[in-house]
Every structure is written in structure tokens, then in C-alpha cells.
Scaffold this motif. Structure first.
Motif, PDB file in Angstrom:
ATOM      1  N   ALA A 124      -4.212  -3.106   2.186  1.00 41.34           N
ATOM      2  CA  ALA A 124      -3.086  -2.783   1.309  1.00 41.34           C
ATOM      3  C   ALA A 124      -2.901  -3.845   0.235  1.00 41.34           C
ATOM      4  O   ALA A 124      -2.662  -3.531  -0.936  1.00 41.34           O
ATOM      5  CB  ALA A 124      -1.814  -2.635   2.137  1.00 41.34           C
ATOM      6  N   CYS A 172       3.009  -0.512  -7.415  1.00 43.45           N
ATOM      7  CA  CYS A 172       2.274  -1.247  -6.387  1.00 43.45           C
ATOM      8  C   CYS A 172       2.876  -1.002  -5.005  1.00 43.45           C
ATOM      9  O   CYS A 172       2.144  -0.873  -4.006  1.00 43.45           O
ATOM     10  CB  CYS A 172       2.281  -2.740  -6.702  1.00 43.45           C
ATOM     11  N   ALA A 196       4.388   1.699  -4.047  1.00 49.42           N
ATOM     12  CA  ALA A 196       3.995   3.045  -3.643  1.00 49.42           C
ATOM     13  C   ALA A 196       2.565   3.062  -3.100  1.00 49.42           C
ATOM     14  O   ALA A 196       2.279   3.714  -2.093  1.00 49.42           O
ATOM     15  CB  ALA A 196       4.128   3.997  -4.829  1.00 49.42           C
ATOM     16  N   VAL A 197       1.689   2.332  -3.784  1.00 53.28           N
ATOM     17  CA  VAL A 197       0.305   2.239  -3.305  1.00 53.28           C
ATOM     18  C   VAL A 197       0.268   1.572  -1.938  1.00 53.28           C
ATOM     19  O   VAL A 197      -0.471   1.988  -1.033  1.00 53.28           O
ATOM     20  CB  VAL A 197      -0.561   1.459  -4.318  1.00 53.28           C
ATOM     21  N   TRP A 198       1.075   0.520  -1.780  1.00 51.99           N
ATOM     22  CA  TRP A 198       1.135  -0.153  -0.474  1.00 51.99           C
ATOM     23  C   TRP A 198       1.517   0.835   0.619  1.00 51.99           C
ATOM     24  O   TRP A 198       0.924   0.865   1.694  1.00 51.99           O
ATOM     25  CB  TRP A 198       2.131  -1.313  -0.510  1.00 51.99           C
ATOM     26  N   GLY A 199       2.530   1.655   0.348  1.00 51.93           N
ATOM     27  CA  GLY A 199       2.971   2.625   1.338  1.00 51.93           C
ATOM     28  C   GLY A 199       1.874   3.605   1.722  1.00 51.93           C
ATOM     29  O   GLY A 199       1.772   4.013   2.885  1.00 51.93           O
ATOM     30  N   LEU A 200       1.043   3.983   0.748  1.00 53.91           N
ATOM     31  CA  LEU A 200      -0.039   4.921   1.024  1.00 53.91           C
ATOM     32  C   LEU A 200      -1.166   4.282   1.833  1.00 53.91           C
ATOM     33  O   LEU A 200      -1.766   4.921   2.700  1.00 53.91           O
ATOM     34  CB  LEU A 200      -0.601   5.467  -0.294  1.00 53.91           C
ATOM     35  N   VAL A 201      -1.452   3.011   1.549  1.00 55.45           N
ATOM     36  CA  VAL A 201      -2.616   2.352   2.152  1.00 55.45           C
ATOM     37  C   VAL A 201      -2.243   1.541   3.387  1.00 55.45           C
ATOM     38  O   VAL A 201      -3.111   1.148   4.158  1.00 55.45           O
ATOM     39  CB  VAL A 201      -3.299   1.444   1.095  1.00 55.45           C
ATOM     40  N   SER A 211      -5.582  -3.557  -2.364  1.00 53.63           N
ATOM     41  CA  SER A 211      -5.398  -2.337  -3.149  1.00 53.63           C
ATOM     42  C   SER A 211      -4.347  -2.527  -4.236  1.00 53.63           C
ATOM     43  O   SER A 211      -4.535  -2.102  -5.378  1.00 53.63           O
ATOM     44  CB  SER A 211      -5.000  -1.182  -2.235  1.00 53.63           C
TER      45      SER A 211
END
Length: 271
Positions: free
Chosen positions: A63, A48, A50-55, A66
């Protein structure tokens, strides 16, 4: 050692939709799975984060939504299902026997729907706020205000799964004859000790750099209090715990942890 490590694999199989296989697992391996629930949480929290960092460039609200979607997909809404069933059972039943009748049902009632909406909304708002706030000391040191949210995700997912293991040890399994997850919920002191060490030391070490030691301590205290209150409620109404109750505890713990971290962040920013 082999049994314990196989238990770690079983924990991922039990709590997530990851196709790790490894069947069949022995009763002792399933028992040891509970010890590694916080490790599963750390991996989920890491995904999660990592996804935050992308979004994150799209803003904290996008974010936050997501990562909630990703966590639900990875777990198959496992804990959310437990929360909904628990809310329906405890909210709609008038006696202990009716609690178990409702828990066995497949439909979501008013209490369950409200609990799901509340859980998702609370986590969404808390994460978005964490993505918008950081202590003044961290900002002065050049840290990004978005750094607190990924750390909080790791902390929340790791610590939130410690409390349910405590409840497995502290309370009997209610309605054991109809238990679907009874093979996993027979944790003892050894499993609880490992779970606590992994959740507290692992999550705390990863998150402390971004949210500080005070934030980690506050998160642990909030988790312990939320777990105790859930346990008292379960004992009073059902004289024990069920798999659904443990899932509900995880959801309550996530909210409590995120709320505690945000409270510390806000207090530090105002200081």
C-alpha cells in the motif's frame, strides 16, 4: 473572489498533471495560486488515501509503495525534481553563483540521487509503519490499525504545502531574473493566511478523528520546524528561495509530518 477561485484552478494546473486548462491566467491569478497549494495537497492526499484503502488488503508495504507511485504520477515528480536539484546545488556548490548554475542544469548528480532515494525510502518506511501501528485507545475502540495511514496521507500532503508559501513571504526570490516560476511565488500575507487556514483547518479536521488532536498538533509543529530550518539554510546559502527550494521544502515537510504522526502513534500505543 473570481481571481481567488481562478487561482485555485491555477494551483492545480501548476502542481499537478491534471488537464484542467483555463489558460491564460493573469499575474494576480497566478499569485493567488499559492494560497491554494494546501488544497491541492488535500486532493492529492485524498486520492492517495483512496488508493491505500484499495490496496491495504495486500499489506502496508504494498500500500505504501502504491500511494507513492500514485502521488508521483499525479504531480509528475514535481517536488522530487526540486529536491534533487536543491540537493545537488547546495551539496555541490562552493559559492552562491555556482548554486544557480547547478540549479539550471538538467542532470542529477550524486547529492540529488541520494536525496531522492532518501526521500522515497523515508516516506515508504514511515507509511508502512503507520499502516502497522495504531494507538491502543483507537484499537480498543475497534478502529483498524490501517486507519492511521490514510489520515496521515491527507495531513502530510495538505500541511506540507503550507511551509513553502510561508517561505515565499518570508524570503526574497533568489536569482529572480532566471526564475521559471516567479509568477507563482509572489505570495503575500493574504495568500499565506489562506494557505495556513486551508492546510491547518482542512487537513487537521479530516485527520484528527483517526490520529487524534495530539497527532495533528505534532504534525504542525514538525512542519513549522522543518520549514524554518530549510528557510535558514536557503537564506544562508542563496540569500533567498527558488522554485526548486520550495519543492525541496515540501518533501522535507512530508517526511517530518509522517515522522511526527508515527512518533505520536507509537507513544500512545506504548502508554
Amino acid at each position: 473572489m473570481r481571481t481567488s477561485l481562478r487561482g485555485a484552478r491555477a494551483a492545480f494546473v501548476f502542481l499537478t498533471r491534471l488537464p484542467l486548462g483555463g489558460f491564460p491566467y493573469s499575474a494576480e491569478e497566478w499569485r493567488w495560486a499559492a494560497a491554494w497549494f494546501p488544497l491541492v495537497g488535500l486532493v492529492l492526499g485524498g486520492a492517495c488515501a483512496a488508493v491505500w484503502g484499495l490496496v491495504a488488503p495486500l499489506g502496508p508495504w504494498v500500500a505504501a509503495m502504491s500511494v507513492l507511485v500514485v502521488s508521483i504520477l499525479l504531480t509528475g515528480a514535481f517536488h522530487e525534481d526540486g529536491l534533487a536539484d536543491t540537493a545537488d546545488a547546495l551539496g555541490g556548490a562552493t559559492d552562491r553563483e555556482e548554486i544557480f548554475v547547478i540549479l539550471k542544469g538538467s542532470r542529477i548528480g550524486t547529492f540529488g540521487a541520494l536525496a531522492l532515494v532518501t526521500s522515497i525510502a523515508f516516506r515508504l518506511v514511515l507509511l508502512a509503519q503507520l499502516g502497522s501501528a495504531a494507538p491502543a485507545s483507537a484499537l480498543a475502540a475497534g478502529a483498524s490499525p490501517l486507519a492511521a495511514a490514510p489520515a496521515a496521507l491527507l495531513l502530510a500532503h495538505g500541511l506540507a504545502r503550507v511551509g513553502p508559501v510561508w517561505l515565499m513571504v518570508a524570503l526574497p526570490y533568489a536569482n529572480a531574473a532566471a526564475a521559471k516560476s516567479g509568477h507563482v511565488t509572489r505570495a503575500g500575507a493574504a495568500q499565506a493566511g489562506v494557505a495556513t487556514a486551508v492546510g491547518v483547518a482542512g487537513a487537521g479536521a479530516v485527520a484528527a478523528g483517526a490520529i487524534g488532536a495530539i497527532g495533528v498538533v505534532a504534525a504542525f509543529a514538525a512542519m513549522a520546524l522543518a520549514t524554518a530550518l530549510c528557510g535558514l539554510r536557503f537564506r544562508a546559502r542563496a540569500a533567498g528561495v527558488t522554485g526548486d527550494f520550495l519543492g525541496a521544502t515540501e518533501q522535507v515537510n512530508e517526511i517530518a509530518i509522517l515522522g511526527a504522526v508515527l512518533a505520536v502513534q507509537v507513544a500512545q500505543a506504548a502508554a
